[in-house]
Write an enzyme that holds these catalytic residues in place. Structure first.
Site, short mmCIF file in Angstrom:
data_model
loop_
_atom_site.label_atom_id
_atom_site.label_comp_id
_atom_site.label_asym_id
_atom_site.label_seq_id
_atom_site.Cartn_x
_atom_site.Cartn_y
_atom_site.Cartn_z
N ILE A 178 0.87 -1.20 -0.42
CA ILE A 178 0.31 -0.05 -0.08
C ILE A 178 0.66 1.25 0.26
CG2 ILE A 178 -1.58 1.04 1.29
CD1 ILE A 178 -3.12 -1.37 2.38
N ASP A 303 -9.48 -12.39 4.21
CA ASP A 303 -8.16 -10.93 5.78
C ASP A 303 -8.31 -11.74 6.97
OD1 ASP A 303 -7.51 -10.27 2.66
OD2 ASP A 303 -7.17 -8.61 3.55
N HIS A 435 7.50 -9.24 -30.91
CA HIS A 435 8.16 -8.35 -31.07
C HIS A 435 7.32 -7.34 -31.61
CE1 HIS A 435 12.45 -6.79 -31.38
NE2 HIS A 435 11.85 -6.32 -32.63
P1 NDP Z 1 2.77 -5.01 4.13
O1 NDP Z 1 2.68 -5.74 5.65
O2 NDP Z 1 2.75 -5.32 3.21
O3 NDP Z 1 3.37 -3.70 3.70
C1 NDP Z 1 2.96 -2.78 6.32
C2 NDP Z 1 4.75 -2.06 6.08
O4 NDP Z 1 5.05 -1.38 7.53
C3 NDP Z 1 5.87 -2.92 5.80
O5 NDP Z 1 6.43 -2.09 5.07
C4 NDP Z 1 6.15 -3.08 7.39
O6 NDP Z 1 7.72 -2.96 7.34
C5 NDP Z 1 5.43 -1.76 7.93
N1 NDP Z 1 5.63 -0.98 9.16
C6 NDP Z 1 4.40 -1.78 10.15
N2 NDP Z 1 4.52 -1.81 11.37
C7 NDP Z 1 5.54 -0.79 10.89
C8 NDP Z 1 5.62 0.27 12.09
N3 NDP Z 1 5.61 0.62 13.50
N4 NDP Z 1 6.48 1.07 11.76
C9 NDP Z 1 7.23 1.57 10.47
N5 NDP Z 1 7.15 0.97 9.55
C10 NDP Z 1 6.00 -0.41 10.25
O7 NDP Z 1 0.64 -4.04 4.42
P2 NDP Z 1 0.33 -3.16 3.72
O8 NDP Z 1 -0.37 -1.80 4.60
O9 NDP Z 1 0.71 -1.88 2.57
O10 NDP Z 1 -0.48 -3.98 3.06
C11 NDP Z 1 -1.78 -4.78 3.56
C12 NDP Z 1 -1.86 -6.18 2.38
O11 NDP Z 1 -2.77 -5.95 1.94
C13 NDP Z 1 -0.21 -7.12 1.45
O12 NDP Z 1 -0.26 -7.60 2.54
C14 NDP Z 1 -0.96 -6.99 0.66
O13 NDP Z 1 -1.71 -8.94 0.59
C15 NDP Z 1 -2.51 -6.41 0.41
N6 NDP Z 1 -2.14 -5.54 -0.60
C16 NDP Z 1 -2.40 -6.10 -1.49
C17 NDP Z 1 -2.45 -5.44 -3.07
C18 NDP Z 1 -2.26 -5.68 -4.32
O14 NDP Z 1 -2.30 -6.82 -3.74
N7 NDP Z 1 -2.02 -4.75 -5.53
C19 NDP Z 1 -2.79 -3.62 -2.96
C20 NDP Z 1 -2.31 -3.41 -2.01
C21 NDP Z 1 -2.31 -4.38 -0.50
P3 NDP Z 1 8.64 -4.04 7.24
O15 NDP Z 1 8.75 -4.94 6.33
O16 NDP Z 1 9.71 -3.35 8.12
O17 NDP Z 1 8.28 -5.50 8.64
#
Ligand code: NDP
Length: 452
Positions: A178, A303, A435
């Site tokens: 996201i 989810d 191509h």
């Molecule tokens: P994600 O789990 O993908 O990403 C969460 C992000 O936030 C990671 O980078 C994580 O870091 C970071 N984070 C988590 N906790 C903290 C914190 N306390 N402080 C700072 N950074 C933090 O979640 P999203 O919210 O982006 O998306 C949720 C789910 O929704 C995805 O996993 C996906 O499955 C789905 N989705 C799918 C899409 C698609 O198919 N195109 C589009 C949007 C969502 P770290 O990596 O270090 O843990």
């Protein structure tokens, strides 16, 4: 015991609606409750509005590119309010389709909240109690803001689609799907975006080359992507603005702050404890491969079970549940080789193992092409596309495919068919290229890259 219905579905999103419709098609008497809008996260505040915003941002870039292709284009300005009005109309249309399709299948919809009171009973917000032979929990998830930062005015992805005006600049916290999608599309719509990611590289869990190429493209497009950076403090200012300090010691001000720091299962206050349903420590409903909980009459899909948080997966789980419980077939949703796309600009598409995951299992051969696509190179763009195949050198099976390119989401869908069928590198090689395309690189990579 006579039940009021055979199936009660809590949650009218992708998984719940599919399950309800298929179950009704198998002859089940189905009722459903949705407390907000039919369609759930995907339709109302996720995939659909996000993708429409990606299209909107793409048009802006397209106008600039058209000028370089020789078109005489007047200066263009993005009108968020005009876009939002059309977006609202479109979402209402889709919500109507979801509702009508479910009702046409015979599903009775209650437009209010429902909670469980025992393994076979739900209670609606108006107090009505309904007994059901089976209950399906399909309540999805919600965005999470890290503790201490959940201040009034702080945004999550839910809020973005409801803004009256776009801020002129914004901080996005997070490095997942996201955060990266929103950073790219908002920058494309004219917002000056800064993105903080606490780790060394965005999109943790994706292939490293893919991560690198997406990050590089975001930088070229103007996103101020700061890795190894996290918020330390957030202070509300007048006008809904915020002052921040970060782990690098910098103090800055932003018109808006959006957290895209993950999503949590929607199980709070659902009465699952009363029904005896076991939850995981993060609140997810624990299910087996048939999506059944520890309480035999209660199932869960999507989810809320925190398996793979993707709409098509929730749909498969809902369908498999309905076929199994009401269709007389034993069907499990298949969670292997699920392709996905991140709608950054350009997009990233992925299926199968990353190079790092494959290396943990044994030797690998990696084929990679990185190039400036013809369309952008013509106008001097430095954004690079990337195609990568991760191959098992013993069996020649392609274990993973990773693409960063315009329309990578479309490409990866087709690559996923090949990988799901067990395609080998030789199968890719004997396929004649189309191509001139970008995707032809997938069948033209002859030599593995040297091990580093
Ligand atoms: P994600 O789990 O993908 O990403 C969460 C992000 O936030 C990671 O980078 C994580 O870091 C970071 N984070 C988590 N906790 C903290 C914190 N306390 N402080 C700072 N950074 C933090 O979640 P999203 O919210 O982006 O998306 C949720 C789910 O929704 C995805 O996993 C996906 O499955 C789905 N989705 C799918 C899409 C698609 O198919 N195109 C589009 C949007 C969502 P770290 O990596 O270090 O843990």
């Amino acid at each position: 015991m006579a039940f009021d219905c055979d199936l009660f579905v809590i949650g009218g999103g992708s998984g719940g609606v599919r399950a309800a419709r298929i179950a009704a098609g198998h002859g089940a008497r189905v009722q459903m409750a949705e407390e907000y809008r039919m369609g759930g996260t995907c339709v109302i505040r996720g995939c659909v509005p996000k993708k429409l915003m990606v299209f909107a941002a793409g048009h802006g870039a397209g106008i600039e590119e058209a000028r370089k292709y020789g078109w005489d284009v007047a200066p263009a300005r993005f009108d968020w309010r005009a876009f939002r009005a059309r977006l609202d109309t479109e979402l209402t249309r889709l919500e109507g389709i979801y509702t009508r399709n479910a009702e046409a299948s015979g599903v009775v919809i209650h437009h209010q909240r429902a909670i469980m009171t025992d393994p076979h009973t739900v209670r609606l917000a108006d107090g009505t109690e309904i007994s059901a032979r089976h209950v399906l929990i399909a309540t999805g998830g919600r965005p999470v803001v890290p503790e201490g930062f959940d201040l009034p005015g702080v945004m999550t992805s839910n809020d973005l689609f409801l803004l009256d005006d776009l801020p002129s600049n914004m901080l996005i916290v997070g490095g997942g799907f996201i955060a990266c999608e929103f950073a790219g599309l908002l920058q494309g719509l004219g917002v000056d975006v800064t993105q903080f990611y606490r780790g060394a590289q965005i999109l943790r869990g994706f292939d490293d080359d893919l991560r690198h190429h997406v990050a590089a493209a975001m930088g070229i497009q103007g996103v101020d992507l700061q890795v190894d950076a996290d918020l330390v403090s957030l202070e509300p200012l007048d006008g809904g603005h915020f002052a921040t300090t970060d782990t690098r010691g910098a103090r800055r001000e932003f018109d808006a702050v959006l957290f895209a720091t993950g999503r949590a299962p929607n199980t709070t206050g659902l009465g699952l404890e009363a029904a005896g349903v076991t939850l995981a420590p993060n609140g997810a409903v624990k299910v087996d491969a048939w999506s059944q909980t520890n309480v035999p009459s209660v199932y869960a899909v999507g989810d809320v079970t925190d398996r793979i948080q993707l709409t098509p997966v929730a749909i498969r789980e809902g369908h498999a549940f309905a076929d199994t419980v009401f269709g007389g077939q034993r069907v499990q949703a298949d969670h292997a080789m699920v392709a996905s796309a991140v709608f950054t600009r350009p997009e990233a598409g992925t299926v199968g193992l990353t190079e790092a995951e494959a290396r943990e299992k044994g030797p690998v051969a990696v084929y990679r092409a990185s190039f400036r696509p013809m369309q952008g190179a013509f106008v001097g763009s430095e954004v690079k596309a990337m195609m990568k195949l991760v191959v098992d050198p013993q069996t020649d099976r392609v274990l993973g495919c990773h693409i960063v390119a315009p329309a990578a989401g479309e490409m990866i869908q087709l690559a996923a068919v090949a990988l799901k069928m067990g395609a080998t590198k030789a199968d890719f090689d004997r396929t004649v290229a189309v191509h001139p395309t970008m995707a032809e690189e997938l069948v033209l990579m002859r030599e593995p890259v040297a091990d580093t």
